[in-house]
Structures are given as C-alpha cells and as structure tokens.
Design a protein around this motif. Sequence first.
Motif, PDB file in Angstrom:
ATOM      1  N   TYR A 164       0.812  -1.229   0.000  1.00 21.57           N
ATOM      2  CA  TYR A 164       0.000   0.000   0.000  1.00 21.57           C
ATOM      3  C   TYR A 164       0.840   1.271   0.000  1.00 21.57           C
ATOM      4  O   TYR A 164       0.361   2.337  -0.340  1.00 21.57           O
ATOM      5  CB  TYR A 164      -0.919   0.034   1.225  1.00 21.57           C
ATOM      6  CG  TYR A 164      -2.100  -0.877   1.112  1.00 21.57           C
ATOM      7  CD1 TYR A 164      -3.215  -0.505   0.353  1.00 21.57           C
ATOM      8  CD2 TYR A 164      -2.124  -2.107   1.755  1.00 21.57           C
ATOM      9  CE1 TYR A 164      -4.308  -1.346   0.249  1.00 21.57           C
ATOM     10  CE2 TYR A 164      -3.215  -2.949   1.650  1.00 21.57           C
ATOM     11  CZ  TYR A 164      -4.302  -2.560   0.900  1.00 21.57           C
ATOM     12  OH  TYR A 164      -5.380  -3.380   0.792  1.00 21.57           O
ATOM     13  N   ASP A 165       2.105   1.146   0.439  1.00 27.04           N
ATOM     14  CA  ASP A 165       2.896   2.368   0.577  1.00 27.04           C
ATOM     15  C   ASP A 165       3.661   2.710  -0.694  1.00 27.04           C
ATOM     16  O   ASP A 165       4.432   3.656  -0.713  1.00 27.04           O
ATOM     17  CB  ASP A 165       3.873   2.212   1.752  1.00 27.04           C
ATOM     18  CG  ASP A 165       4.722   0.970   1.593  1.00 27.04           C
ATOM     19  OD1 ASP A 165       4.339   0.099   0.784  1.00 27.04           O
ATOM     20  OD2 ASP A 165       5.753   0.868   2.265  1.00 27.04           O
ATOM     21  N   LYS A 166       3.462   1.935  -1.732  1.00 22.70           N
ATOM     22  CA  LYS A 166       4.211   2.214  -2.958  1.00 22.70           C
ATOM     23  C   LYS A 166       3.348   2.976  -3.951  1.00 22.70           C
ATOM     24  O   LYS A 166       2.254   2.537  -4.302  1.00 22.70           O
ATOM     25  CB  LYS A 166       4.651   0.902  -3.593  1.00 22.70           C
ATOM     26  CG  LYS A 166       5.923   0.367  -3.007  1.00 22.70           C
ATOM     27  CD  LYS A 166       6.658  -0.352  -4.109  1.00 22.70           C
ATOM     28  CE  LYS A 166       7.972  -0.925  -3.660  1.00 22.70           C
ATOM     29  NZ  LYS A 166       8.441  -1.894  -4.658  1.00 22.70           N
ATOM     30  N   ALA A 167       3.839   4.101  -4.438  1.00 27.17           N
ATOM     31  CA  ALA A 167       3.078   4.871  -5.425  1.00 27.17           C
ATOM     32  C   ALA A 167       3.243   4.266  -6.812  1.00 27.17           C
ATOM     33  O   ALA A 167       2.332   4.298  -7.619  1.00 27.17           O
ATOM     34  CB  ALA A 167       3.545   6.323  -5.423  1.00 27.17           C
ATOM     35  N   LEU A 168       4.388   3.692  -7.070  1.00 26.04           N
ATOM     36  CA  LEU A 168       4.623   3.095  -8.380  1.00 26.04           C
ATOM     37  C   LEU A 168       4.881   1.600  -8.258  1.00 26.04           C
ATOM     38  O   LEU A 168       5.620   1.160  -7.381  1.00 26.04           O
ATOM     39  CB  LEU A 168       5.812   3.767  -9.062  1.00 26.04           C
ATOM     40  CG  LEU A 168       5.509   5.020  -9.888  1.00 26.04           C
ATOM     41  CD1 LEU A 168       6.753   5.455 -10.626  1.00 26.04           C
ATOM     42  CD2 LEU A 168       4.351   4.797 -10.858  1.00 26.04           C
ATOM     43  N   ASN A 169       4.268   0.849  -9.167  1.00 29.65           N
ATOM     44  CA  ASN A 169       4.442  -0.596  -9.210  1.00 29.65           C
ATOM     45  C   ASN A 169       4.278  -1.323  -7.884  1.00 29.65           C
ATOM     46  O   ASN A 169       5.113  -2.149  -7.519  1.00 29.65           O
ATOM     47  CB  ASN A 169       5.808  -0.927  -9.794  1.00 29.65           C
ATOM     48  CG  ASN A 169       5.649  -1.466 -11.195  1.00 29.65           C
ATOM     49  OD1 ASN A 169       4.526  -1.545 -11.698  1.00 29.65           O
ATOM     50  ND2 ASN A 169       6.739  -1.832 -11.826  1.00 29.65           N
ATOM     51  N   PRO A 170       3.209  -1.042  -7.142  1.00 36.82           N
ATOM     52  CA  PRO A 170       2.966  -1.828  -5.934  1.00 36.82           C
ATOM     53  C   PRO A 170       2.720  -3.284  -6.334  1.00 36.82           C
ATOM     54  O   PRO A 170       2.189  -3.558  -7.402  1.00 36.82           O
ATOM     55  CB  PRO A 170       1.702  -1.199  -5.354  1.00 36.82           C
ATOM     56  CG  PRO A 170       1.024  -0.552  -6.510  1.00 36.82           C
ATOM     57  CD  PRO A 170       2.117  -0.101  -7.426  1.00 36.82           C
TER      58      PRO A 170
ATOM     59  N   GLY B  40       1.194   6.755  -2.744  1.00 39.60           N
ATOM     60  CA  GLY B  40       0.601   5.427  -2.694  1.00 39.60           C
ATOM     61  C   GLY B  40      -0.756   5.416  -2.014  1.00 39.60           C
ATOM     62  O   GLY B  40      -1.130   6.358  -1.317  1.00 39.60           O
ATOM     63  N   ARG B 114      -2.003  -0.031  -9.868  1.00 39.78           N
ATOM     64  CA  ARG B 114      -1.221   0.310 -11.055  1.00 39.78           C
ATOM     65  C   ARG B 114      -2.146   0.909 -12.091  1.00 39.78           C
ATOM     66  O   ARG B 114      -2.544   0.244 -13.048  1.00 39.78           O
ATOM     67  CB  ARG B 114      -0.548  -0.956 -11.582  1.00 39.78           C
ATOM     68  CG  ARG B 114       0.373  -1.589 -10.555  1.00 39.78           C
ATOM     69  CD  ARG B 114       0.770  -2.967 -10.999  1.00 39.78           C
ATOM     70  NE  ARG B 114       1.953  -3.447 -10.261  1.00 39.78           N
ATOM     71  CZ  ARG B 114       2.661  -4.488 -10.651  1.00 39.78           C
ATOM     72  NH1 ARG B 114       2.325  -5.149 -11.732  1.00 39.78           N
ATOM     73  NH2 ARG B 114       3.700  -4.868  -9.948  1.00 39.78           N
ATOM     74  N   TYR B 116      -1.750   2.888 -14.419  1.00 40.49           N
ATOM     75  CA  TYR B 116      -1.272   2.969 -15.799  1.00 40.49           C
ATOM     76  C   TYR B 116      -1.474   1.649 -16.540  1.00 40.49           C
ATOM     77  O   TYR B 116      -1.212   1.554 -17.726  1.00 40.49           O
ATOM     78  CB  TYR B 116       0.205   3.372 -15.819  1.00 40.49           C
ATOM     79  CG  TYR B 116       0.987   2.706 -14.711  1.00 40.49           C
ATOM     80  CD1 TYR B 116       1.111   3.333 -13.474  1.00 40.49           C
ATOM     81  CD2 TYR B 116       1.529   1.447 -14.875  1.00 40.49           C
ATOM     82  CE1 TYR B 116       1.774   2.716 -12.432  1.00 40.49           C
ATOM     83  CE2 TYR B 116       2.200   0.821 -13.843  1.00 40.49           C
ATOM     84  CZ  TYR B 116       2.323   1.462 -12.624  1.00 40.49           C
ATOM     85  OH  TYR B 116       2.961   0.837 -11.587  1.00 40.49           O
TER      86      TYR B 116
END
Lengths: 297, 414
Positions: A164-170, B40, B114, B116
């Motif tokens: 949950y804490d990842k903005a990209l490619n969680p 996130g 995701r 995108y």
Amino acid sequence: MQKQNRRDFLKTSAILSTAIAGLSTNKTKAKPKEILSEDRMGVLVDTTVCIGCRNCEWACKVAHELPTKPKESYSDRTAFKKLRRPSEGALTVVNEFSNPQNLNIPTDVKVQCMHCDHPSCVSACIVGAMSKEENGSVIWDTDKCIGCRYCMVACPFQVPSFQYDKALNPKIMKCDFCFERTKIGKLPACVEICPVETLTYGPRSELIKIARDKIKHNPDRYIDHIYGENEAGGTSWLYLANQDFAKIAFPNPGDKPMPGTSESIQHGIFAYFVPPVFFYAILGGIMWITKKRKEAE
Amino acid sequence: MEDLMKPLQVEKKYFTPGVIVLSLIALNGLVFLAGRFLFGIGAVTNLNNQYPWGIWIGVDVAAGVALAAGGFTTAALGHVMHREKYHAIIRPALLTAMLGYTFVALGVSVDIGRWYYIWHPLVFWNGNSALFEVGICVIMYVTTLYIEFLPIVTERFIGNVRLKSFFSFLNKPLNKFLRILDKGLAKVMFFFIILGVVLSTLHQSSLGTLMIIAGPKMHPLWQTPILPLLFLLSAISVGFPMVIFESLIASKSLGLKPEMEVLSSLGRIVPPILGIYLAFKIGDIVIRGTFVYLLQFNVQSVMFIIEVLFGAIIPLRMFLSETVLKSKILLFIASSLVIFGVLLNRINNFIIAYHPPYSYGAYYPSVGELSVTIGFIALLILAYRLIVINFPVISLPDKQYMIQTKFTIRGSQK
Ligand code: SF4
Ligand code: SF4
Ligand code: SF4
C-alpha cells in the motif's frame, strides 16, 4: 424507411454475431493457467512438533530478497504476543497458542498461502495474473497485475497482501511456494531450514497418507482432522494439530471449492455469448415492432 | 403539443455561489488525490491487507454504476419501446449516465494500484473472473454512451461552426463533416442503443457476482447465489427514481418548471419493479433461512433493516399513492429513498457485509477517501451544469412557439 431499418438491423446483427463468435473462441484460450496435476507437491505441517524458532520466517525473507533483521533476533518470543498475519514484508509468520495437552509447551503454527487446489485468487484475478502451476504452486505474474486487489477479497484464508505504501508498481505479495527454488530442485527455504521435523515436503497424495498414519498411530497426540485435505476444495499445504483448528486461528471456509458458484453463474450468463446475443435480438425485435406500430397509427 | 418542447441550451450564467462551493469541495478531493498518486494508496486510505476494498469501490464504483442506471432504463423505455412521451427525459438521463460512468472509470483508476495498467483487461483475459466481465462491459458501455451522446454535439454545431480568422477556411468542410457524421449516426444509432441496454444488464448483474467468491467472508444476510439478480433488479428499480430526482433538482437549480406530468407517469412504473426486487430480496432471506440473523442485534442486522425498510418498503408504499405522484416534494422524497436504499445496499454488500477472518477492527473510510469520493461527486455536478448550459440536453419550450402560457419558466430565457 422501415425496410431499410430492418435490413440494417439484420446486417448489423450478423456482423455482431460473427465478431462475438470470434471473441468467444479467443476467450476460451484466455483463461489463466490452472493445472491440477496428480503429482502436485505439498507440505505437511505438524504443529505439534514446531518449536516456534521462527527460522523459517528468516529463511523465507532471505530467499525472497526481503529486508530482514539478523537471524539471531528471531529467537525473540515477544513477537508471539499478538496474532500476526503474512504481509507484504513477511510472506510466512509463526503464531503461538496455548496447548490444552501441556500448558508448558505452547502450540506454534506457521502460516502462509495454502496453495489451494481450486484457488479463488486465480479464478478472481481480472487479468489472469495468478496461476496454479503443475507442481502445485500458486504464483503471480508481476507484469500483468493491475493492483485491483480482487484476489485479496476472494482468498478464503486472507493471504495475499499488497504494498500500500508504494506509489509506483505496488506488488501483490504472498508465498510462492519457493517456485524459483523448487524449479531447480531445491527445497522450499522454510522446509530446508526447519531444525525439527515440522515441515514435510512431498507429493500431496503421499502427505495425506503420512498424515493419516500419524493420526492412526498417535490418536492421543492428534485430533482426527487433516486441515487442508478438504478445506476450500483441498489445499497443497496440510496441517495436523492437537486441538480444534478454530482455536489456532484457522478459518472454516467449508469443503466446496470457493470459485464454484461464481464461475457457474459467470458461465451461465455468458455461455458462449448466446444469452446476451439472444437478449439483443429480443430487444431489437421489440424496437422494430413498437416502431412499426407507431408508424401505423 | 409535445413538439413545443425541444432540447435547448439552458441560458444561465455558469458561476453561482453554489458552483463556487462545489469547486472548493472538488479541489479538496483533488489535493488528496494528488497524495494518493505521489505516496501510494496507503497514504490516503484506511485500506489494509484485511480490508482491500473500501468506499472507492463500494460507493464510487458499485453505487456509481447502479445510480447511473437511469441511462439504460430510459433508453429502453423511450427508444426500444418507443414511448414518445418520455423523450424529454432521455437526454438528461443519457448525460447523467455518461458522466456517471466516466466517474466510475475515474474511480477505478484511482483505486487500482497500477493505474497505468488500466487497459490490461483488454489484452489479458480471464473469463472466470466476474471483475473481468464488469471491466470489459463498463469499458464498452462508456464508449457506447459517448457515441449515443455524439448526435447532441453535432446538433449543437451544425451550421454553427464559426472558427475565427485564420482557421475560418475550415468552417465549411467541418460543417459538411458534421452533417455526414450526423446522418451516419442516425442510421446506426439503433444498434448502439440496444447494445447499451444489453451491456448494462450484463455488468449490472456481474457486479453482484463480484462478492460471491468471497463466500463465508460475507455476512449471510447478503451472501446469496442470486446476488447478480438482486443487483440487476435493484439497478432497474433505481433507474427511474434517479431520473425523477435529478429532473427535480436540475429544474430547481436552473430555474425551470419541472415536467410533473412526465415525472408522475415515470413514478407509476416504479412500484412493479421495486415490488419484484423487494419480493426477491425478502424471499431470498426466507428461503435460505438467513432471516434468523435479523434477530441478533448488530451492525449488520440494523443496516439490513434500514436498507429494506427505508430503501424499498416505504418508498414502494409512497409510489403507490396518487397524492405522492402528484406532489413535487413527496415524489422527490420517495425517489430519494429508493436512491438511498440502493446506495446503502451497495455499501452494505461491499463494506458492511464483508468480514475478513482476521480483522483487527472494522474499516472506516479515512478523511482522504471521503474527500476524494465527495470531490468526484462535486466534479460530476459541475460537469453536468457546464454541459447543459452549452449543449441542447434539457427540453425547454421552443422559442418559436412561445405563445402559449402552459409552460412558464422563471428567468431562464431572455
Ligand atoms: S490461500 Fe489464498 S492466495 Fe493462496 S492459493 Fe488459496 S486463494 Fe490463493
Ligand atoms: S491485484 Fe493483481 S493479482 Fe490480484 S486480482 Fe488484481 S490484477 Fe490480479
Ligand atoms: S523453522 Fe520449523 S520449527 Fe522453527 S518455527 Fe518454522 S516451522 Fe516451526
């Protein structure tokens, strides 16, 4: 005008049905890989043997390149104070419960993905990113996943976790039965490191026989229940215990494969697109008739 | 007589104090949204490994889809069954559906990790997945709705393309292009109208199939194999109340006289549909014997009772009364109750009924989640207003025939 309309309608319907026929053949191919091999592997977990050393937790993190504290720190038993669940940072965890047979020796239970025979996560995943492999592992394809988390909603054991804490490619994180290790003939990391004989790796059918034998020869030691033999339609990971599984935090998902109902509804509504096309035709008919009636007025 | 009413642009200024307040609410949502994209999902929501879905799915997506059902129910009534009387309400309903679904799509893209990869379901298929079916149908239906809206755009611009100075040489060819487009659209529109109805029935029901796979993780009051049918029936029954609701609000805020005659006859169609839904809903808990859970006093039983009593039984009784159908305010209340009932039903299904095996405490939406959801609703209303001011959507008395006094309007036309 009327004729025109009808001809248009027939023509378009014809185009529609060919297009759909094309789609549906495509579609039958486009299902996730879901192999239920006779020789699929599994692990039998004997919770009466486990000493709660948590070496398996450490080995799992190392094998999956997750950040971890030094191995020595895992002997700290205060971690057992609260019930933990597998998470994005730890794909397997050990919990401790009191033992009704001997209050001095607690019961320790290692948990991770059960690698279901009919996995809900595989059935549910919108893009088919989850798959059940020939050796029993349920694994996840990082390139397909869109992060919708439907697999987490679907899993009866509440196993998959999400970064949950990842903005990209969680990522969706869960035990992959050490797919990369077993592929090259190595044991799963937890099985390899376990200092006692808690974890037995082998063909699932063999494991069930072993478990039955154990129960038969030690009726005082075990309750007569192999958790995972039938739960949710059967799982690759199997558990033995000396007390009711509800007491050691196992859910009761019933014996039927979880995806059964939803898949039959899904296929009922969409059976080769016949019902939708049929419905389309009926609506077209109504439209045409009411129009004609209007014009006749 | 009916021909005297014609869809026209509403002549009003865009900015009012209300619009400014809505813009602020929308802005607040956008700030939290920025947080979600920068840090996130975990940074702005209360979601966790036990509760993977919250109000962004339960409200923005599930309730959004249901409440946009006015689009396909009025299309079925007006276009498929050719009830000419209702033509005046088709365009506003179409617009709401189009905007509603646009925001559903936006809601999905902020909720998935995701965003995108939102196009992946078009390429990677899983026919076993109810979510896949919902996704594909929604993508196709949004496209269909935009196509259905195109004639309104061509109607607005045909003979009205007036590009300035340098581009003025384009005016003629553009006009011609619009005419051809308009003609072509008129010919094939029936195809898209039926397609829209079929797609709607499909995904409205598949949306109900979604939670079936959660099995015992869902409270037995809601977990039933007939969920898809209940979802479809409730979507159909909320369609007309939603149209009535928004007609009344729009006419109030735009200073027009509501067409009570059309709205009352729409209201007369509601009871049979709502009645069937209610019958299935009650029949379901009786046949499965799950009504016993109503005797326990907990959040689930209370929510279920509120949902059925205020969202179905009371409005059903109201819609059966002529007094209600003839009164603006009562009709508004009855419609609002049905909408409330369906909204609550979706929240119940996706949030209240969902009980993960290892929850450490219940899920409550965070300030961020609420802000984004409310911000989206504000944006939707703003977009609606912008479009009815600039495109011929709402039926108004035609200026050319402005002699009779039957349709009086307050200050909308100068
Ligand atoms: S336990 Fe959950 S995540 Fe693991 S295979 Fe079964 S359904 Fe999938
Ligand atoms: S989160 Fe990823 S793996 Fe899970 S259902 Fe969605 S797309 Fe599939
Ligand atoms: S390594 Fe073996 S004994 Fe130690 S906690 Fe894990 S399963 Fe139990």
